[in-house]
Design an enzyme around this catalytic site. Structure first.
Site, PDB file in Angstrom:
ATOM      1  N   THR A 131     -11.868  11.024 -10.597  1.00 31.23           N
ATOM      2  CA  THR A 131     -11.239   9.727 -10.870  1.00 31.23           C
ATOM      3  C   THR A 131     -10.448   9.801 -12.173  1.00 31.23           C
ATOM      4  OG1 THR A 131     -13.002   8.571  -9.720  1.00 31.23           O
ATOM      5  CG2 THR A 131     -11.722   7.266 -11.284  1.00 31.23           C
TER       6      THR A 131
ATOM      7  N   CYS B 278      -1.557   0.600  30.132  1.00 33.37           N
ATOM      8  CA  CYS B 278      -0.300   1.343  30.158  1.00 33.37           C
ATOM      9  C   CYS B 278      -0.414   2.559  31.081  1.00 33.37           C
ATOM     10  CB  CYS B 278       0.125   1.686  28.739  1.00 33.37           C
ATOM     11  SG  CYS B 278       1.911   1.831  28.615  1.00 33.37           S
TER      12      CYS B 278
ATOM     13  N   GLU C 145      -4.547  -4.443  23.271  1.00 37.37           N
ATOM     14  CA  GLU C 145      -5.344  -4.112  22.078  1.00 37.37           C
ATOM     15  C   GLU C 145      -4.621  -4.443  20.776  1.00 37.37           C
ATOM     16  OE1 GLU C 145      -3.957  -1.994  24.165  1.00 37.37           O
ATOM     17  OE2 GLU C 145      -3.313  -0.110  23.230  1.00 37.37           O
TER      18      GLU C 145
ATOM     19  N   HIS D  43      -0.002  -3.462  26.160  1.00 31.06           N
ATOM     20  CA  HIS D  43      -1.128  -3.035  25.312  1.00 31.06           C
ATOM     21  C   HIS D  43      -1.822  -4.247  24.697  1.00 31.06           C
ATOM     22  CE1 HIS D  43      -0.307   1.339  25.112  1.00 31.06           C
ATOM     23  NE2 HIS D  43       0.942   0.962  25.354  1.00 31.06           N
TER      24      HIS D  43
ATOM     25  N   LYS E 237     -20.103  11.694  -9.861  1.00 28.79           N
ATOM     26  CA  LYS E 237     -19.159  12.408 -10.730  1.00 28.79           C
ATOM     27  C   LYS E 237     -17.851  11.626 -10.918  1.00 28.79           C
ATOM     28  CE  LYS E 237     -21.433  16.157 -11.587  1.00 28.79           C
ATOM     29  NZ  LYS E 237     -21.860  16.350 -12.989  1.00 28.79           N
TER      30      LYS E 237
ATOM     31  N   GLU F 195       0.848  -1.193   0.000  1.00 29.20           N
ATOM     32  CA  GLU F 195       0.000   0.000   0.000  1.00 29.20           C
ATOM     33  C   GLU F 195       0.878   1.235   0.000  1.00 29.20           C
ATOM     34  OE1 GLU F 195      -2.436   0.418   3.502  1.00 29.20           O
ATOM     35  OE2 GLU F 195      -2.919   2.489   2.980  1.00 29.20           O
TER      36      GLU F 195
HETATM   37  N1  GLN Z   1       3.829   7.601  29.676  1.00 27.56           N
HETATM   38  C1  GLN Z   1       3.852   6.304  30.276  1.00 27.56           C
HETATM   39  C2  GLN Z   1       5.226   5.638  30.173  1.00 27.56           C
HETATM   40  O1  GLN Z   1       6.041   6.022  29.396  1.00 27.56           O
HETATM   41  C3  GLN Z   1       2.794   5.419  29.664  1.00 27.56           C
HETATM   42  C4  GLN Z   1       3.052   5.088  28.240  1.00 27.56           C
HETATM   43  C5  GLN Z   1       1.842   4.568  27.534  1.00 27.56           C
HETATM   44  O2  GLN Z   1       0.731   4.679  28.037  1.00 27.56           O
HETATM   45  N2  GLN Z   1       2.016   4.043  26.353  1.00 27.56           N
HETATM   46  O3  GLN Z   1       5.483   4.689  30.885  1.00 27.56           O
END
Ligand code: GLN
Length: 544
Positions: free
Chosen positions: A195, A384, A512, A510, A191, A143
């Protein structure tokens, strides 16, 4: 398959057309035919990576297993294709120029004049081909970020043009161009001129698109498809309409139904039989027809740009699909909470997420929100910074440590419950210098986290500098803030669970980023399960 096949996805007319979703959807469709697919995202900016970029401008910084801090489109590829990518799958102008300039300094060009063509373009081709081949995939989707015509993207377009020629023009490479077909007025005419112009632009640099994917509010009318086909010299079957979808997970189905997969396979002479989108359809149904709804408050600093929390929103989609629940995410600006106090709307949500973040703005608003969740028994997930916030809140309010803080935001706090990682003390560079990427976490048997993950050893992605200060662990645990996840060496606290609360869970990593359709992040899933129970209990008591 012997020769790697490439699909180059470009964008015309305007940015933000959902080129990444189109590209990932094509990947998904090819995967449904039994092919191995990988993806590369090209970002024509001079930054080496997205690590130093502001989520206000660019959306979230996505983190890969190897610690690469990359554009959020890589997240779409990982989620749609259910693969894990490395940071070399994100090519930026910064990375390309750095290599070429380093080579020049070390004399590798043997006195030649170093130029964009061929030196920069060769480096671009080398990177694309090395990454694609190392992946072992059959097809590589590339991409190209930005819009055709931008000065920044020129060397990249030139490089892929050359690749196509070198690989037997049209045999192993195809170009998919995504454009916008605007409509004048609500029932006006679609339209095609924008494109036509962007295809003209593409042709002027020697690229003839093979497929045109036209974004529009409504499906393209037949006459419009014919017009685009004629003016842009693309077969009718290769003009595909991509109308606004109810969910991004609908896009692969919309493209498949217009025969795009068959067309691409034919063009690239790929023999693939298997055709199975049933699992994907079933998944989409679960998203589109939920039987329940919960409201999740996301309290943070970047609330005006939903892309800043894209992976959380996706993780909630995955969790929602699993539980047949629609998740309405409401954004609350933590600075506003700090100034005006907790609003009724926030207090009435069924769950609260405090995501990651940096900097002091709105921090007290986040602490107030964590307190609300703790005191009222509202399900809480802290990620975090949200983990650090929960720790600070408990230290201040349960342990009476007035002024407890993270040294990131108050270096002189009397109670530095969150402090720098020892290895971070000497670091001066801002780029790529945090604790990054996938790290193993040991989870305590019998904890909520162990039940949700179904195991006591997990690998999750990190991006932080600060952590819970070991000097305070015992005290915090005595207050019921139990650290049920720790790093392998036992020194870094990774998960906290509050005793006696239905779901007050936070993590230093994280979760997520590893959430996928059908494999939702366990901690997001736990939050939504708890939110459903919380909502039900309140309804039973007739409280809204
Ligand atoms: N600011 C915080 C740290 O550096 C949390 C970082 C974050 O939430 N990604 O530890």
């Amino acid at each position: 398959m012997e020769t790697m096949k490439y699909i180059f996805v470009t964008g015309g007319v305007i940015s933000g057309l959902g080129k990444g979703i189109t590209a990932s959807s094509i990947g998904r469709l090819l995967k449904s035919r039994g092919l191995e697919v990988t993806a590369i995202k090209i970002d024509p900016y001079l930054n080496i990576d997205a690590g130093t970029m502001n989520p206000f401008e660019h959306g979230e910084v996505y983190v890969l297993d190897d610690g690469g801090e990359v554009d959020l489109d890589l997240g779409n590829y990982e989620r749609f294709l259910d693969i894990s990518l490395g940071s070399d799958h994100n090519i930026t102008t910064g990375k390309v120029y750095r290599t070429v300039i380093e080579k020049e300094r070390s004399g590798e060009y043997l006195g030649k004049t170093v130029q964009i063509i061929p030196h920069i373009t060769n480096e671009i081709k080398r990177r694309i081909m090395t990454v694609a081949e190392a992946s072992g995939a059959d097809v590589c989707i590339v991409e190209l970020g930005g819009t055709v015509g931008d000065i920044e993207s020129m060397p990249f377009l030139e490089a892929v043009r050359q690749m196509n020629t070198e690989m037997g023009r049209g045999q192993n490479c195809i170009f998919v161009h995504t454009t916008l077909v605007p409509m004048l007025g609500t029932v006006g005419e679609q339209k095609t001129k924008p494109t036509q112009h962007s295809v003209k632009e593409l042709r002027s640099i020697g690229i003839q698109p093979d497929v045109i994917v036209a974004r529009a509010c409504e499906p393209l009318e037949y006459s419009i498809k014919r017009k685009i086909s004629l003016f842009c010299d693309v077969p009718l079957e290769a003009v595909v309409s991509a109308p606004d979808a109810k969910s991004i997970y609908e896009v692969p189905i919309v493209l498949e139904e217009q025969g795009l997969t068959d067309y691409i396979l034919k063009r690239l002479s790929i023999d693939a039989q298997k055709k199975d989108l049933s699992a994907w359809r079933e998944y989409l149904d679960r998203i589109l027809y939920p039987s329940n709804t919960v409201r999740v408050a996301i309290v943070g600093k970047y609330t005006h740009l939903a892309d800043s929390y894209l992976s959380h929103l996706e993780a909630f989609h995955h969790a929602g699909a699993e539980l047949g629940t629609k998740i309405e995410c409401r954004f609350f600006d933590s600075e506003k909470v700090e100034k005006d106090g907790i609003s009724q709307e926030l207090a009435c949500c069924n769950a609260i997420l405090i995501p990651g973040g940096f900097g002091s703005r709105g921090i007290e608003g986040k602490i107030m929100t964590a307190r609300l969740a703790r005191e009222r028994g509202i399900p809480y997930l802290g990620v975090c910074l949200g983990f650090q916030i929960a720790t600070i809140e408990i230290a201040r309010d349960v342990l009476g440590m007035k002024g407890a803080h993270t040294t990131e935001l108050d270096p002189n706090t009397p109670y530095p419950v969150v402090d720098l990682l020892p290895e971070q003390r000497e670091v001066k560079d801002m780029g790529g210098s945090m604790r990054l990427g996938s790290q193993r976490v040991l989870v305590k048997q019998g904890s909520k986290a162990a039940a949700l993950y179904g195991t006591t050893e997990i690998g999750e992605r990190h991006r932080h500098r600060y952590e819970v200060n070991p000097d305070f662990i015992e005290k915090l645990e005595s207050a019921g803030w139990e650290f049920t996840g720790r790093s392998e060496d036992g020194v870094k606290m990774e998960i906290g669970e509050l005793e006696g609360h239905p779901y007050f869970v936070a993590c230093q990593f994280h979760p997520e980023f590893k959430s996928r359709p059908k494999k939702p992040s366990p901690l997001h899933l736990g939050l939504i399960k708890a939110a459903l129970e919380y909502k039900q209990a309140r309804e039973d008591r007739h409280v809204l």
